[in-house]
Design a protein around this motif. Structure first.
Motif, short mmCIF file in Angstrom:
data_model
loop_
_atom_site.label_atom_id
_atom_site.label_comp_id
_atom_site.label_asym_id
_atom_site.label_seq_id
_atom_site.Cartn_x
_atom_site.Cartn_y
_atom_site.Cartn_z
N THR A 199 0.99 -1.16 0.03
CA THR A 199 0.09 -0.01 -0.01
C THR A 199 0.85 1.40 -0.25
O THR A 199 2.07 1.04 0.33
N CYS A 200 0.41 2.46 -0.33
CA CYS A 200 0.74 3.58 -0.32
C CYS A 200 1.16 4.10 0.96
O CYS A 200 0.50 4.11 1.92
N GLY A 201 2.45 5.00 1.26
CA GLY A 201 2.90 5.17 2.15
C GLY A 201 2.21 6.65 2.58
O GLY A 201 2.02 7.17 3.71
N ASN A 202 1.12 7.19 1.60
CA ASN A 202 0.48 8.42 1.91
C ASN A 202 -1.15 8.12 1.91
O ASN A 202 -1.90 9.00 1.74
N ARG A 203 -1.54 6.82 2.14
CA ARG A 203 -2.76 6.34 1.86
C ARG A 203 -3.80 6.91 3.18
O ARG A 203 -4.85 6.93 2.78
N GLY A 204 -3.04 7.49 4.08
CA GLY A 204 -4.05 8.18 5.26
C GLY A 204 -4.36 9.70 4.77
O GLY A 204 -4.83 10.41 5.88
#
Length: 83
Positions: A25-30
């Motif tokens: 998953t993307c490290g910026n997903r939050g």
């Protein structure tokens, strides 16, 4: 630059969608801009240039070695195991 072969991309995509393990998953997903794809918020998409996030410019250039190998065949009911 090629990170994964075309065959590895297909296999990595199967691992992402299979649901047997947490997907990459993307490290910026939050950040509130990502959506659920391939079963998880901000799931990455494998390409020959590495993993990409479809919602931002995040990339990743590695995968576990075992994930690059073809998935083992699981016989279905009535199907014989390969010899």
């Amino acid at each position: 630059m090629t990170v994964f072969s075309a065959d590895e991309v297909v296999t990595l995509d199967k691992y992402q969608r299979e649901g047997q393990m947490h997907p990459f998953t993307c490290g910026n997903r939050g950040d509130g801009n990502h959506r659920d794809m391939a079963g998880d918020l901000g799931a990455l998409i494998p390409t020959v240039r590495g993993w990409i996030c479809p919602f931002c410019d995040y990339t990743q250039n590695w995968a576990h070695g075992f994930m690059k190998q073809p998935l083992p065949v699981t016989p279905t009911a009535g199907q014989a195991l390969p010899k």
